[in-house]
Scaffold this motif. Structure first.
Motif, mmCIF file in Angstrom:
data_model
loop_
_atom_site.group_PDB
_atom_site.id
_atom_site.type_symbol
_atom_site.label_atom_id
_atom_site.label_comp_id
_atom_site.label_asym_id
_atom_site.label_seq_id
_atom_site.Cartn_x
_atom_site.Cartn_y
_atom_site.Cartn_z
ATOM 1 N N VAL A 124 40.855 -1.294 3.464
ATOM 2 C CA VAL A 124 41.127 -0.403 4.593
ATOM 3 C C VAL A 124 40.006 0.625 4.719
ATOM 4 O O VAL A 124 39.388 1.008 3.728
ATOM 5 C CB VAL A 124 42.486 0.314 4.418
ATOM 6 N N GLU A 150 43.934 -5.725 0.029
ATOM 7 C CA GLU A 150 43.936 -5.183 1.388
ATOM 8 C C GLU A 150 42.845 -4.120 1.476
ATOM 9 O O GLU A 150 42.946 -3.061 0.844
ATOM 10 C CB GLU A 150 45.297 -4.568 1.720
ATOM 11 N N ARG A 162 45.424 -1.844 -2.586
ATOM 12 C CA ARG A 162 44.816 -1.454 -1.316
ATOM 13 C C ARG A 162 43.512 -0.733 -1.648
ATOM 14 O O ARG A 162 43.511 0.247 -2.407
ATOM 15 C CB ARG A 162 45.750 -0.541 -0.525
ATOM 16 N N GLU A 186 49.688 -5.254 -6.571
ATOM 17 C CA GLU A 186 49.223 -5.231 -5.188
ATOM 18 C C GLU A 186 48.249 -4.066 -5.037
ATOM 19 O O GLU A 186 48.556 -2.936 -5.452
ATOM 20 C CB GLU A 186 50.412 -5.067 -4.242
#
Length: 283
Positions: A49, A47, A28, A26
């Motif tokens: 950001v 993800e 980010r 996973e």
């Protein structure tokens, strides 16, 4: 828990994001502009950001729930001046392991101005209480992307020091070393020097790009004075002088380190492979 990759839309960061996703992690991805085309090109599972190193507090949300982090500790050609603040925020958030992509030239003295600028951040990382791994790569193969416009429009590269030899490193190999250090034990407190598997002369790099795109590319060698004028507006003055000083030692960057193969278990990618991977950039 997600692995936070800073500089995620950069040359190495983008490769690291993709390799982590391929390996099933996973991810980010931190970027100043999540709406940029580079951010949009990241894998959909990532993800993305927002956050800006110039304002460390903007990283608080990105650090939430993160235990492992890749830190790109460069701001252009200089060190990341807010590094100590970012490290403290990371520690407070529960980050315990970081890889640090930074600058350290073993051929230059510690009192060299460019080298000295980076030392405080190195010490801050080493004293942070985190499990750290330094990555100090050699010259990026991707630096030759600076030639793309003149190759596309004129079929020529204008640069000094045609005999300059450098063990340039593929960005995917730097990212592969970072991936191992982030996801496997045994790399805390280590310093790695990713380089390519062989030194490549500048004029040979031009020839190999030509072979990759299927047409001859001419190398026009500049004198140091011509190069200084040619680079004005592209690089800061101190960086230009640094480049010219390096050119006085034609094999000064030819050292091949074993780290890519020792850490990843396979030889580093050659410049010929990089040129094939990026051929479309020069067409």
């Amino acid at each position: 828990m997600p692995i936070l990759v800073t500089g995620a839309t950069g040359t190495v960061g983008g490769s690291l994001v993709r390799q982590l996703v391929t390996a099933g992690h996973e991810v980010r991805a931190l970027t100043r502009d999540p709406a940029s085309p580079a951010a949009a090109s990241l894998p959909r599972q990532v993800e993305v950001v927002p956050g800006d190193f110039a304002t460390p507090r903007t990283l608080v949300a990105a650090l939430r729930g993160v235990e492992r982090m890749h830190l790109v500790a460069m701001d252009g050609y200089g060190p990341l001046t807010t590094g100590p603040e970012i490290l403290e925020l990371a520690r407070q958030a529960g980050v315990r392991r970081i890889t640090h992509l930074g600058h350290n030239d073993p051929s230059r003295d510690d009192d060299d101005p460019i080298e000295a600028d980076h030392r405080p951040l190195h010490r801050a990382i080493e004293n942070s209480g985190l499990e750290w791994t330094h990555l100090f790569p050699g010259e990026f193969m991707a630096n030759t992307s600076d030639w793309a416009q003149s190759i596309r429009t004129e079929g020529v590269v204008r640069a000094p020091f045609g005999e300059w030899s450098s063990a340039m490193v593929h960005e995917a190999d730097i990212a592969a070393v970072a991936l191992v250090a982030l996801t496997e034990d045994g790399h805390a407190g280590r310093t790695y020097w990713p380089t390519g598997p062989e030194p490549v002369r500048r004029r040979d790099a031009v020839r190999m790009i030509g072979e990759a795109i299927g047409r001859e590319v001419r190398f026009d060698e500049l004198t140091p004075e011509q190069a200084r004028e040619h680079w004005q507006g592209w690089y800061p003055e101190e960086v230009i002088e640094w480049f010219l000083a390096m050119g006085e030692h034609l094999d000064g960057n030819a050292w091949v380190a074993p780290d890519v193969e020792e850490v990843t278990g396979r030889p580093g990618r050659t410049f010929r492979q990089w040129a094939a991977d990026h051929a479309d950039d020069f067409r």
